[in-house]
Motif scaffolding. Structure first.
Motif, mmCIF file in Angstrom:
data_model
loop_
_atom_site.group_PDB
_atom_site.id
_atom_site.type_symbol
_atom_site.label_atom_id
_atom_site.label_comp_id
_atom_site.label_asym_id
_atom_site.label_seq_id
_atom_site.Cartn_x
_atom_site.Cartn_y
_atom_site.Cartn_z
ATOM 1 N N HIS A 88 -31.938 -40.779 8.218
ATOM 2 C CA HIS A 88 -31.049 -40.958 9.369
ATOM 3 C C HIS A 88 -31.472 -39.888 10.374
ATOM 4 O O HIS A 88 -31.188 -38.701 10.181
ATOM 5 N N VAL A 89 -32.166 -40.300 11.431
ATOM 6 C CA VAL A 89 -32.742 -39.345 12.377
ATOM 7 C C VAL A 89 -31.909 -39.299 13.650
ATOM 8 O O VAL A 89 -31.586 -40.340 14.242
ATOM 9 N N SER A 97 -37.063 -41.456 25.107
ATOM 10 C CA SER A 97 -36.205 -42.588 24.799
ATOM 11 C C SER A 97 -36.105 -42.800 23.297
ATOM 12 O O SER A 97 -36.966 -42.364 22.520
ATOM 13 N N ARG A 98 -35.060 -43.488 22.906
ATOM 14 C CA ARG A 98 -34.872 -43.809 21.490
ATOM 15 C C ARG A 98 -36.054 -44.626 20.977
ATOM 16 O O ARG A 98 -36.504 -44.438 19.844
ATOM 17 N N GLU A 99 -36.556 -45.522 21.809
ATOM 18 C CA GLU A 99 -37.680 -46.368 21.411
ATOM 19 C C GLU A 99 -38.945 -45.535 21.195
ATOM 20 O O GLU A 99 -39.703 -45.768 20.242
ATOM 21 N N GLU A 100 -39.173 -44.558 22.066
ATOM 22 C CA GLU A 100 -40.352 -43.708 21.928
ATOM 23 C C GLU A 100 -40.259 -42.858 20.665
ATOM 24 O O GLU A 100 -41.247 -42.703 19.931
ATOM 25 N N VAL A 111 -32.124 -44.593 14.044
ATOM 26 C CA VAL A 111 -32.421 -43.540 15.019
ATOM 27 C C VAL A 111 -31.283 -43.474 16.033
ATOM 28 O O VAL A 111 -30.920 -44.485 16.645
ATOM 29 N N THR A 112 -30.737 -42.279 16.217
ATOM 30 C CA THR A 112 -29.643 -42.058 17.162
ATOM 31 C C THR A 112 -30.045 -40.951 18.126
ATOM 32 O O THR A 112 -30.732 -40.003 17.740
ATOM 33 N N LYS A 113 -29.637 -41.071 19.381
ATOM 34 C CA LYS A 113 -29.812 -39.977 20.328
ATOM 35 C C LYS A 113 -28.480 -39.257 20.503
ATOM 36 O O LYS A 113 -27.415 -39.882 20.547
ATOM 37 N N ALA A 114 -28.543 -37.939 20.593
ATOM 38 C CA ALA A 114 -27.332 -37.154 20.795
ATOM 39 C C ALA A 114 -27.645 -35.996 21.726
ATOM 40 O O ALA A 114 -28.777 -35.500 21.755
ATOM 41 N N LEU A 115 -26.655 -35.581 22.500
ATOM 42 C CA LEU A 115 -26.839 -34.458 23.419
ATOM 43 C C LEU A 115 -25.656 -33.502 23.297
ATOM 44 O O LEU A 115 -24.713 -33.534 24.091
ATOM 45 N N PRO A 116 -25.695 -32.619 22.280
ATOM 46 C CA PRO A 116 -24.683 -31.554 22.199
ATOM 47 C C PRO A 116 -25.055 -30.418 23.134
ATOM 48 O O PRO A 116 -26.206 -30.293 23.549
ATOM 49 N N MET A 117 -24.080 -29.581 23.466
ATOM 50 C CA MET A 117 -24.303 -28.450 24.352
ATOM 51 C C MET A 117 -24.136 -27.144 23.580
ATOM 52 O O MET A 117 -23.500 -27.114 22.521
ATOM 53 N N ILE A 128 -22.738 -36.324 23.679
ATOM 54 C CA ILE A 128 -22.981 -37.726 24.004
ATOM 55 C C ILE A 128 -23.818 -38.332 22.878
ATOM 56 O O ILE A 128 -24.784 -37.709 22.407
ATOM 57 N N ILE A 129 -23.477 -39.541 22.449
ATOM 58 C CA ILE A 129 -24.215 -40.234 21.396
ATOM 59 C C ILE A 129 -24.571 -41.641 21.876
ATOM 60 O O ILE A 129 -23.735 -42.344 22.445
ATOM 61 N N CYS A 130 -25.825 -42.045 21.649
ATOM 62 C CA CYS A 130 -26.279 -43.381 22.023
ATOM 63 C C CYS A 130 -27.316 -43.860 21.010
ATOM 64 O O CYS A 130 -28.274 -43.133 20.726
ATOM 65 N N PRO A 131 -27.147 -45.071 20.481
ATOM 66 C CA PRO A 131 -25.974 -45.942 20.579
ATOM 67 C C PRO A 131 -24.838 -45.406 19.709
ATOM 68 O O PRO A 131 -25.042 -44.440 18.968
ATOM 69 N N PRO A 132 -23.655 -46.018 19.780
ATOM 70 C CA PRO A 132 -22.544 -45.557 18.942
ATOM 71 C C PRO A 132 -22.962 -45.470 17.477
ATOM 72 O O PRO A 132 -23.666 -46.340 16.969
#
Length: 265
Positions: A88-89, A97-100, A111-117, A128-132
């Motif tokens: 689970h990455v 991008s998530r695709e890249e 594969v999930t993208k996240a942006l914590p501060m 922020i998390i994408c996709p849910p």
């Protein structure tokens, strides 16, 4: 969960610090040896945080892996690593991008993208998390607010907000400097600014149905002092210039060259 990090910079340190200050902090953490000073410090501070001999060892020992390297070196770092299909990455690399990322770490399916501060270290702010992603929403939800989005372009737009932090502190520093020039003691000036702006920051949350400009107008009494500064800054196109800067950052993020927030790799 066995949580591993590829890249051990300030953001990784913030996540681990916030995680280990939570009530349920039983997650085992394995760190990349990149940035040995930060990794060693975290391992010394927390008994269930260890430093792996290399990045592949992180992958071999963990089921959940967070990618926290600079986008400029992501290809170099990730190429050649052997990921498992069941990893689970979570990519913290905002400008790829998530695709890249998925292409670089094949055959991973999740594969999930996240942006914590960085303020996540104090379990504040929002991620922020994408996709849910229910599992990651629960994880980051212990460390602050979580905002899940379906659309990558919405994720990019929200990411632009992070580029305004330094300007915010410059705004406060300008007020601080002005007070000192007018005879106010340094500590007193700082204490007053911190207290007042902390209270102001709470206003949108305490009145969630009130728009930001409505709040501005609440303070900008006709002929009053707030109205004077708001009018003068507006006349000088300060806010238009700010909006143009946000546009510029958005173009950089969309093109894969976002400005840095802090040490990441």
């Amino acid at each position: 969960m066995k949580l591993g990090f590829i890249g051990t910079g300030a953001l990784t340190a913030a996540i681990v610090t916030g995680l280990k200050s939570a009530a349920d902090n039983s997650v085992t953490v394995l760190l990349s040896p990149r940035n040995q000073e930060i990794a060693a410090s975290l391992a010394l501070r927390y008994r269930d945080v260890r430093v792996a001999p290399d990045n592949q060892a992180v992958l071999d020992s963990c089921d959940t892996v967070m990618l926290a390297v600079w986008p400029q070196i992501a290809h170099e770092v990730l190429t050649g690593l052997r990921f498992r299909r069941d990893h689970h990455v979570v990519s913290l690399i905002a400008t790829l991008s998530r695709e890249e990322i998925a292409t670089l770490i094949a055959p991973v399916e999740h594969v999930t993208k996240a942006l914590p501060m960085p303020m996540i270290a104090h379990r504040q702010g929002a991620t922020i998390i994408c996709p849910p992603d229910r599992r990651m929403a629960a994880f980051f939800g212990r460390l602050g607010k979580v905002i899940e989005v379906d659309d990558p372009s919405e994720f990019d737009a929200l990411s632009v907000v992070t580029a305004s932090f330094a300007s915010y502190f410059k705004y406060l520093d300008t007020i601080h400097g002005w007070l000192k020039e007018h005879g106010v003691a340094d500590a007193q000036a700082r204490d007053y600014i911190v207290t007042i702006f902390k209270a102001l920051a709470n206003a949108p949350e305490t009145t969630p149905d009130t728009g930001f400009m409505d709040l501005a107008q609440d303070y900008a009494t006709r002929g009053g002092l707030n109205e004077q500064i708001l009018r003068e800054l507006t006349a000088r196109n300060v806010f238009d210039a700010f909006a143009e800067s946000l546009d510029g950052v958005h173009r950089r993020i969309s093109a894969g060259a976002a400005p840095r927030i802090g040490p990441q790799s």
